[in-house]
Design a protein around this motif. Structure first.
Motif, PDB file in Angstrom:
ATOM      1  N   PRO A 168       0.780  -1.236   0.000  1.00 52.63           N
ATOM      2  CA  PRO A 168       0.000   0.000   0.000  1.00 52.63           C
ATOM      3  C   PRO A 168       0.815   1.291   0.000  1.00 52.63           C
ATOM      4  N   ALA A 169       2.136   1.229   0.202  1.00 52.02           N
ATOM      5  CA  ALA A 169       2.912   2.471   0.349  1.00 52.02           C
ATOM      6  C   ALA A 169       3.086   3.173  -0.997  1.00 52.02           C
ATOM      7  N   VAL A 170       3.169   4.493  -0.957  1.00 51.16           N
ATOM      8  CA  VAL A 170       3.457   5.249  -2.179  1.00 51.16           C
ATOM      9  C   VAL A 170       4.961   5.509  -2.275  1.00 51.16           C
ATOM     10  N   HIS A 171       5.448   5.579  -3.507  1.00 48.61           N
ATOM     11  CA  HIS A 171       6.881   5.799  -3.734  1.00 48.61           C
ATOM     12  C   HIS A 171       7.084   7.015  -4.642  1.00 48.61           C
ATOM     13  N   PRO A 172       7.437   8.164  -4.088  1.00 48.37           N
ATOM     14  CA  PRO A 172       7.834   9.275  -4.961  1.00 48.37           C
ATOM     15  C   PRO A 172       9.272   9.024  -5.434  1.00 48.37           C
ATOM     16  N   VAL A 173       9.441   8.807  -6.717  1.00 45.85           N
ATOM     17  CA  VAL A 173      10.757   8.414  -7.240  1.00 45.85           C
ATOM     18  C   VAL A 173      11.529   9.664  -7.634  1.00 45.85           C
ATOM     19  N   HIS A 174      12.718   9.804  -7.067  1.00 43.30           N
ATOM     20  CA  HIS A 174      13.577  10.965  -7.340  1.00 43.30           C
ATOM     21  C   HIS A 174      14.843  10.506  -8.048  1.00 43.30           C
ATOM     22  N   VAL A 175      15.158  11.153  -9.167  1.00 41.56           N
ATOM     23  CA  VAL A 175      16.381  10.874  -9.906  1.00 41.56           C
ATOM     24  C   VAL A 175      17.268  12.112  -9.782  1.00 41.56           C
ATOM     25  N   HIS A 176      18.446  11.926  -9.220  1.00 36.78           N
ATOM     26  CA  HIS A 176      19.372  13.060  -9.073  1.00 36.78           C
ATOM     27  C   HIS A 176      19.802  13.574 -10.452  1.00 36.78           C
ATOM     28  N   LEU A 177      20.280  14.793 -10.487  1.00 35.88           N
ATOM     29  CA  LEU A 177      20.885  15.467 -11.639  1.00 35.88           C
ATOM     30  C   LEU A 177      19.908  15.870 -12.738  1.00 35.88           C
ATOM     31  N   VAL A 178      18.964  14.983 -13.109  1.00 35.88           N
ATOM     32  CA  VAL A 178      18.241  15.181 -14.364  1.00 35.88           C
ATOM     33  C   VAL A 178      16.893  15.876 -14.172  1.00 35.88           C
ATOM     34  N   ASN A 179      16.383  16.384 -15.296  1.00 38.10           N
ATOM     35  CA  ASN A 179      15.003  16.860 -15.387  1.00 38.10           C
ATOM     36  C   ASN A 179      14.234  15.797 -16.163  1.00 38.10           C
ATOM     37  N   MET A 180      13.038  15.481 -15.703  1.00 43.02           N
ATOM     38  CA  MET A 180      12.265  14.405 -16.327  1.00 43.02           C
ATOM     39  C   MET A 180      10.958  14.943 -16.888  1.00 43.02           C
ATOM     40  N   GLN A 181      10.585  14.374 -18.019  1.00 41.02           N
ATOM     41  CA  GLN A 181       9.243  14.596 -18.544  1.00 41.02           C
ATOM     42  C   GLN A 181       8.400  13.382 -18.170  1.00 41.02           C
ATOM     43  N   VAL A 182       7.286  13.606 -17.506  1.00 37.39           N
ATOM     44  CA  VAL A 182       6.402  12.497 -17.141  1.00 37.39           C
ATOM     45  C   VAL A 182       5.547  12.195 -18.369  1.00 37.39           C
ATOM     46  N   VAL A 183       5.769  11.017 -18.968  1.00 36.38           N
ATOM     47  CA  VAL A 183       5.168  10.694 -20.266  1.00 36.38           C
ATOM     48  C   VAL A 183       3.824  10.006 -20.098  1.00 36.38           C
ATOM     49  N   SER A 184       3.738   9.061 -19.167  1.00 38.25           N
ATOM     50  CA  SER A 184       2.472   8.342 -19.001  1.00 38.25           C
ATOM     51  C   SER A 184       2.381   7.765 -17.606  1.00 38.25           C
ATOM     52  N   ARG A 185       1.142   7.532 -17.193  1.00 36.44           N
ATOM     53  CA  ARG A 185       0.889   6.832 -15.928  1.00 36.44           C
ATOM     54  C   ARG A 185      -0.281   5.898 -16.186  1.00 36.44           C
ATOM     55  N   THR A 186      -0.055   4.613 -15.956  1.00 38.44           N
ATOM     56  CA  THR A 186      -1.094   3.618 -16.234  1.00 38.44           C
ATOM     57  C   THR A 186      -1.208   2.677 -15.044  1.00 38.44           C
ATOM     58  N   GLY A 187      -2.266   1.862 -15.045  1.00 38.36           N
ATOM     59  CA  GLY A 187      -2.407   0.807 -14.040  1.00 38.36           C
ATOM     60  C   GLY A 187      -3.197   1.210 -12.818  1.00 38.36           C
ATOM     61  N   GLY A 188      -3.415   2.496 -12.612  1.00 36.73           N
ATOM     62  CA  GLY A 188      -4.186   2.957 -11.453  1.00 36.73           C
ATOM     63  C   GLY A 188      -5.393   3.733 -11.918  1.00 36.73           C
ATOM     64  N   SER A 189      -5.869   4.619 -11.045  1.00 34.26           N
ATOM     65  CA  SER A 189      -7.104   5.324 -11.393  1.00 34.26           C
ATOM     66  C   SER A 189      -6.829   6.683 -12.020  1.00 34.26           C
ATOM     67  N   ARG A 190      -5.576   7.095 -12.075  1.00 40.65           N
ATOM     68  CA  ARG A 190      -5.310   8.440 -12.594  1.00 40.65           C
ATOM     69  C   ARG A 190      -4.242   8.388 -13.665  1.00 40.65           C
ATOM     70  N   GLY A 191      -4.277   9.338 -14.560  1.00 42.97           N
ATOM     71  CA  GLY A 191      -3.218   9.481 -15.552  1.00 42.97           C
ATOM     72  C   GLY A 191      -2.204  10.492 -15.060  1.00 42.97           C
ATOM     73  N   VAL A 192      -1.494  11.091 -16.011  1.00 43.01           N
ATOM     74  CA  VAL A 192      -0.566  12.168 -15.654  1.00 43.01           C
ATOM     75  C   VAL A 192      -1.419  13.403 -15.349  1.00 43.01           C
ATOM     76  N   LEU A 193      -1.188  14.031 -14.203  1.00 41.61           N
ATOM     77  CA  LEU A 193      -1.984  15.200 -13.833  1.00 41.61           C
ATOM     78  C   LEU A 193      -1.553  16.393 -14.685  1.00 41.61           C
ATOM     79  N   PRO A 194      -2.477  17.321 -14.966  1.00 39.97           N
ATOM     80  CA  PRO A 194      -2.137  18.446 -15.856  1.00 39.97           C
ATOM     81  C   PRO A 194      -0.889  19.208 -15.390  1.00 39.97           C
ATOM     82  N   TYR A 195      -0.755  19.391 -14.070  1.00 43.39           N
ATOM     83  CA  TYR A 195       0.416  20.157 -13.612  1.00 43.39           C
ATOM     84  C   TYR A 195       1.676  19.295 -13.516  1.00 43.39           C
ATOM     85  N   GLU A 196       1.539  17.970 -13.665  1.00 44.55           N
ATOM     86  CA  GLU A 196       2.747  17.145 -13.792  1.00 44.55           C
ATOM     87  C   GLU A 196       3.292  17.200 -15.216  1.00 44.55           C
ATOM     88  N   ALA A 197       2.361  17.413 -16.170  1.00 44.32           N
ATOM     89  CA  ALA A 197       2.751  17.391 -17.584  1.00 44.32           C
ATOM     90  C   ALA A 197       3.232  18.752 -18.066  1.00 44.32           C
TER      91      ALA A 197
END
Ligand code: C2O
Ligand code: CU
Length: 465
Positions: free
Chosen positions: A383-412
Motif C-alpha cells: 500500500p505504500a506510495v513511492h515518490p521516485v527521485h532521480v538526481h541530476l536530471v530533469n524528467m518529462q512524465v510521459v504516461s501513468r497507467t495501471g491505477g485510477s489516474r493518468g498524468v496530472l495536468p500540472y505534472e505534464a
C-alpha cells in the motif's frame, strides 16, 4: 490533543548572506559557511523545548537566493551529533558534491560543496543525505530552501518580495514535554499528527487582498498532500499552478487542488482580492490508505486577509506564456530501463531487488552523457506510495497507467525531478542525462524507504552502454 491552530505567525526563513564574493575572469563566486548544529526551540506552543539539529541552528535552514550563473561554494561544518552529507536536490551538481550517501562528514569535519547554479530559475532545496539516517536527520531539522532566479522570470512581473513566499511542509509527532517523538521504528512510513509550515505548527499568515506567489515544498518524510485553499464557507478557491520541480511551466495550469509528494515542489499564484477581511484555510484532502491522517492533518495553515494593499506592483494577470523555452527531452519510445520499486523483505525495500548496500550491483543504468533515456517505473505491490527521485536530471512524465489516474495536468506542464508512484501504477519518464557526468543516486523519496534501502545509482558516462 494537538489543536493549537492558527495562533502563531508563519516564520519566513532568513536569506543566507555570503561571507564574501569574488570575481574570477567574469565568473562570480559566492562563498558561504553553514554549520550543522544542535539547538533547542519551542516548536509546539505551550509545551517545553524540542531538541533539533539544523543548518546554522535553524530549521528550515537559511534560504539561499542565487541569480542563475552565480557560482556558490558552501562550506558545511558538521558540528551536529551524527555524520552528515548535504544534497542540493534538483541541481546540476557534479557528482563529487552531490551528497553521495556514504560521502559523509564525520562529526567535527567540514566539506566545501561547489554548485554551478547553471539551471534556469527554479525552487530547489537542500537536505541531509547520510547513509541510513537521512529520514531522522531531515526530521530533526536538516532541510532548507534554495532558489535560483533569472532575468527571464523576473521580467514576467509575478508577485515578488514579500508577496513571494516559501511554504515548506513537514509533519512531526511530539512528546508531552514538547520534544519531538522519534520517527524511527516503523520501516514503512512515518506520518506525524502535527503539520508545520516553515517549522511552525499550523501557522497563520497575514496577507493583503491581492495576488501572492507561494512556493510549496513537501519536506515530509512519508506524507504526501492534496492541498486546497478554502473560503469561509468551505468552497475551494481556484488558483494557478505556474511551476514545478524544474521551474516555470510553458503556461499556467488552473486548478483547485494540488497533489504534492515528498521531495516535490510546486508554485502557485492565488488571488486574495475577493476575500478582504476573511480567513482562507490551506487544507489537505489526501486520501491514501498508507498515509495516516489524524484529527487535524486535514488543515495546514490559515491566511488572514486584511483590507488594504500596501504595494500593488506585480499584481496583474499571470502571463499566458511563462517559459517558451522548456528543454523537453527528445522523444523516444523504446524503454531503456524498467525499475521495480518493491518490498524486499520484512523491512527492506529495493529497486529491481538491489539495495544500496550491494556495492557491486547498485549501478543499475549507464546512460551516455548527453543521451535521452526512457525509464519505466513500476510499483510492484503493497500500500505504500513511492515518490521516485532521480538526481541530476530533469524528467518529462510521459504516461501513468495501471491505477485510477493518468498524468496530472500540472505534472505534464513542466519538467520534474520527482514523480509519484501510487499502488498499481506504472509511470514512464524521459530524461536527458546531463549536463554533468558521474555516478548519481536515484531512490524513493519516502525517506524511510530510502534509508531501508530503496535506493540505487546510475553512471552518466562517456562509454556506450
Ligand atoms: Cu531530495 Cu536524493 O534527495
Ligand atoms: Cu517508497
Amino acid at each position: 490533543a494537538y489543536n493549537y491552530m492558527f495562533q502563531n505567525a508563519l516564520p519566513i526563513p532568513a536569506v543566507a548572506v555570503p561571507d564574501f564574493t569574488e570575481e574570477f575572469g567574469g565568473r562570480t563566486v559566492q562563498f558561504y559557511t553553514c554549520a550543522i548544529e544542535s539547538f533547542t526551540k519551542q516548536i509546539y506552543p505551550n509545551l517545553g523545548l524540542a531538541h533539533m539539529t539544523g543548518y546554522n541552528g535553524t530549521s528550515p535552514g537559511p534560504t539561499y537566493v542565487i541569480p542563475r550563473g552565480t557560482e556558490t561554494i558552501i562550506r558545511y561544518l558538521n558540528n551536529g551529533e551524527v555524520s552528515a552529507a548535504v544534497h542540493l536536490h534538483g541541481s546540476y551538481t557534479h557528482s563529487v558534491w552531490d551528497g553521495w550517501a556514504s560521502d559523509e562528514m564525520a562529526v567535527g569535519q567540514w566539506k566545501d560543496y561547489y554548485y554551478p547554479n547553471s539551471e534556469t530559475a527554479r525552487s530547489i532545496w537542500y537536505h541531509d543525505h547520510a547513509d541510513g539516517h537521512t529520514a531522522s536527520d531531515a526530521y530533526y531539522g536538516q532541510a532548507g530552501v534554495y532558489l535560483i532566479t533569472d532575468s527571464a522570470e523576473d521580467a514576467l512581473g509575478l508577485p515578488a518580495g514579500k508577496y513571494d513566499v516559501p511554504l515548506a511542509l513537514t509533519d512531526h509527532s511530539f512528546q508531552a514535554n514538547g520534544d519531538l517523538a522519534s520517527p524511527n521504528g516503523n520501516p514503512i512510513n512515518f506520518c506525524g499528527d502535527v503539520l508545520s509550515v516553515n517549522g511552525q505548527p499550523w501557522p497563520y499568515m497575514s496577507v493583503e487582498p491581492r495576488k501572492y506567489r507561494f512556493r510549496v515544498f513537501d519536506m515530509s518524510l512519508s506524507r504526501a498532500y492534496d492541498l486546497f485553499f478554502a473560503d469561509p464557507s468551505g468552497n475551494w478557491i481556484t488558483f494557478q499552478v505556474i511551476a514545478s520541480d524544474s521551474g516555470l511551466f510553458g503556461s499556467p495550469v488552473t486548478s483547485n487542488d494540488l497533489v504534492i509528494a515528498m521531495g516535490e515542489r510546486y508554485e502557485v499564484v492565488i488571488d486574495f482580492s475577493m476575500y478582504a477581511g476573511k480567513n482562507i484555510t490551506l487544507g489537505n484532502n489526501m486520501q491514501q490508505a498508507q498515509i495516516q491522517e489524524f484529527a487535524n492533518t486535514n488543515k495546514v495553515m490559515q491566511f488572514n486577509v486584511g483590507s488594504t494593499v500596501s504595494d500593488s506592483s506585480n499584481n496583474g494577470a499571470v502571463p499566458s506564456t511563462l517559459n517558451g523555452n522548456i528543454q523537453w527531452p527528445a522523444q523516444r519510445t523504446t524503454v531503456d530501463h524498467t525499475f521495480n520499486f518493491q518490498m524486499g523483505g520484512e523491512s527492506t525495500w529495493t529497486i529491481n531487488g538491489v539495495d544500496f548496500s550491494d556495492v557491486n550491483n547498485r549501478i543499475l543504468a549507464r546512460p551516455t552523457q548527453g543521451s535521452v533515456q526512457l525509464w519505466e517505473l513500476h510499483h510492484t505491490g503493497g500500500p505504500a506510495v513511492h515518490p521516485v527521485h532521480v538526481h541530476l536530471v530533469n524528467m518529462q512524465v510521459v504516461s501513468r497507467t495501471g491505477g485510477s489516474r493518468g498524468v496530472l495536468p500540472y505534472e505534464a506542464a513542466g519538467l520534474k525531478d520527482v514523480v509519484l508512484l501510487e499502488p498499481g501504477e506504472t509511470v514512464r519518464v524521459l530524461a536527458f542525462f546531463g549536463p554533468a557526468n558521474g555516478v548519481y543516486m536515484f531512490h524513493c523519496h519516502n525517506l524511510v524507504h530510502e534509508d531501508n534501502t530503496m535506493m540505487d545509482a546510475f553512471n552518466v558516462t562517456y562509454l556506450q552502454e
